[in-house]
Design an enzyme around this catalytic site. Sequence first.
Site, PDB file in Angstrom:
ATOM      1  N   GLN A 218     -19.882  65.562  62.598  1.00  7.29           N
ATOM      2  CA  GLN A 218     -20.638  64.442  62.033  1.00  7.29           C
ATOM      3  C   GLN A 218     -22.127  64.719  62.103  1.00  7.29           C
ATOM      4  O   GLN A 218     -22.596  65.400  63.012  1.00  7.29           O
ATOM      5  CB  GLN A 218     -20.329  63.146  62.807  1.00  7.29           C
ATOM      6  CG  GLN A 218     -18.870  62.721  62.732  1.00  7.29           C
ATOM      7  CD  GLN A 218     -18.396  62.398  61.330  1.00  7.29           C
ATOM      8  OE1 GLN A 218     -19.209  62.140  60.435  1.00  7.29           O
ATOM      9  NE2 GLN A 218     -17.096  62.440  61.118  1.00  7.29           N
ATOM     10  N   ASP A 220     -24.600  62.885  62.941  1.00  6.22           N
ATOM     11  CA  ASP A 220     -25.300  62.418  64.144  1.00  6.22           C
ATOM     12  C   ASP A 220     -24.798  63.122  65.406  1.00  6.22           C
ATOM     13  O   ASP A 220     -25.127  62.727  66.517  1.00  6.22           O
ATOM     14  CB  ASP A 220     -25.144  60.899  64.299  1.00  6.22           C
ATOM     15  CG  ASP A 220     -23.681  60.470  64.362  1.00  6.22           C
ATOM     16  OD1 ASP A 220     -22.803  61.364  64.389  1.00  6.22           O
ATOM     17  OD2 ASP A 220     -23.419  59.265  64.371  1.00  6.22           O
ATOM     18  N   ARG A 221     -23.976  64.154  65.213  1.00  3.38           N
ATOM     19  CA  ARG A 221     -23.437  64.949  66.323  1.00  3.38           C
ATOM     20  C   ARG A 221     -22.422  64.177  67.157  1.00  3.38           C
ATOM     21  O   ARG A 221     -21.986  64.658  68.197  1.00  3.38           O
ATOM     22  CB  ARG A 221     -24.554  65.486  67.238  1.00  3.38           C
ATOM     23  CG  ARG A 221     -25.014  66.909  66.911  1.00  3.38           C
ATOM     24  CD  ARG A 221     -25.254  67.134  65.458  1.00  3.38           C
ATOM     25  NE  ARG A 221     -25.509  68.548  65.162  1.00  3.38           N
ATOM     26  CZ  ARG A 221     -25.689  69.036  63.952  1.00  3.38           C
ATOM     27  NH1 ARG A 221     -25.632  68.251  62.900  1.00  3.38           N
ATOM     28  NH2 ARG A 221     -25.906  70.307  63.771  1.00  3.38           N
ATOM     29  N   LEU A 222     -22.091  62.942  66.754  1.00  2.00           N
ATOM     30  CA  LEU A 222     -20.996  62.234  67.427  1.00  2.00           C
ATOM     31  C   LEU A 222     -19.709  62.654  66.728  1.00  2.00           C
ATOM     32  O   LEU A 222     -19.111  61.886  65.969  1.00  2.00           O
ATOM     33  CB  LEU A 222     -21.217  60.719  67.372  1.00  2.00           C
ATOM     34  CG  LEU A 222     -22.431  60.222  68.157  1.00  2.00           C
ATOM     35  CD1 LEU A 222     -22.543  58.698  68.082  1.00  2.00           C
ATOM     36  CD2 LEU A 222     -22.342  60.650  69.628  1.00  2.00           C
ATOM     37  N   HIS A 223     -19.372  63.902  66.925  1.00  2.68           N
ATOM     38  CA  HIS A 223     -18.244  64.483  66.198  1.00  2.68           C
ATOM     39  C   HIS A 223     -16.931  63.788  66.565  1.00  2.68           C
ATOM     40  O   HIS A 223     -16.789  63.244  67.653  1.00  2.68           O
ATOM     41  CB  HIS A 223     -18.123  65.977  66.538  1.00  2.68           C
ATOM     42  CG  HIS A 223     -19.401  66.723  66.389  1.00  2.68           C
ATOM     43  ND1 HIS A 223     -20.135  66.714  65.222  1.00  2.68           N
ATOM     44  CD2 HIS A 223     -20.092  67.493  67.263  1.00  2.68           C
ATOM     45  CE1 HIS A 223     -21.206  67.457  65.385  1.00  2.68           C
ATOM     46  NE2 HIS A 223     -21.219  67.932  66.617  1.00  2.68           N
TER      47      HIS A 223
END
Length: 256
Positions: A218, A220-223
């Site tokens: 993702q 925003d790195r909130l994978h």
Amino acid sequence: MGSTRIINLSNTFSKLGLNSLRNMSIDIGGMRIKYKDKDDTFLESHLVSKEPFGQFKAWFDEACTKKEILEPNAMCLATVSKEGFPSARFVLCKGYGKDGFKFFTNYGSRKANEMNNNPNVAATFYWEFLNRSVRIEGSVEKLDEEESTRYFHSRPVPSQIAACTSFQSTPIESRDVLVAREAVLEQEYMIPEKEVPKPSFWGGYIIRPRAVEFWQGQRDRLHDRIKFRKPKDGEVPDGKLLHQGEDGWVYERLSP
Ligand SMILES: Cc1cc2nc3c(=O)[nH]c(=O)nc-3n(C[C@H](O)[C@H](O)[C@H](O)COP(=O)(O)O)c2cc1C
């Protein structure tokens, strides 16, 4: 005489600005691409199947439709040596289903020797264009000779010959040695109606998975990570952290 040579060489290096290359450590920490947008998350409600093979099929089929993904079936296979040192290399997945993931190789290769000693492996697919990865943990079994032979003969004849030519993973003096071996086999087998016999040192494996994780990157790195696994003895899904899947699988969301 020798030292003059060294001085001359180092002069050449500095003229070319190559001195800095000697102890260089290249920082690529700033390399990053944009992943998916927030509205493109991978939620539990998006699972097309409550067992990993159906879900894999959905992602794999999608990867196959993208011209940007040249080899969607390439997977990185990790094995472990007797001494406990891991090694990884790519192989092509040549079949998958509820029984597992299949690939073919040389039974005398480094990977084969390692799997002979320790059948536990890990394999990872990465489809960069889709920001998706699938991560498999399991143990391998050899495919039966009949299946390996059938697949061997489905390959183009030059590939069959190449498989016979190479004693994979062993040191070889030069490329010429391979080319010479290949030429001998080509003369013998590049004839219509003549079948290349499958060498006994070549065949397939199936990875029977214990865990299959689906990862979607993702922006925003909130994978998103949803992992299917076999439950531990006596483990009962609580419907919150651990969910009941199908065919004896449970699944859970992992922190990215
Ligand atoms: C994209 C890709 C696909 C590959 N597919 C296979 C394969 O299906 N089987 C195989 O034996 N080697 C394949 N190779 C070569 C392996 O990565 C590796 O060099 C070889 O199997 C020897 O590995 P080992 O010495 O660890 O046994 C492939 C390499 C790449 C880059």
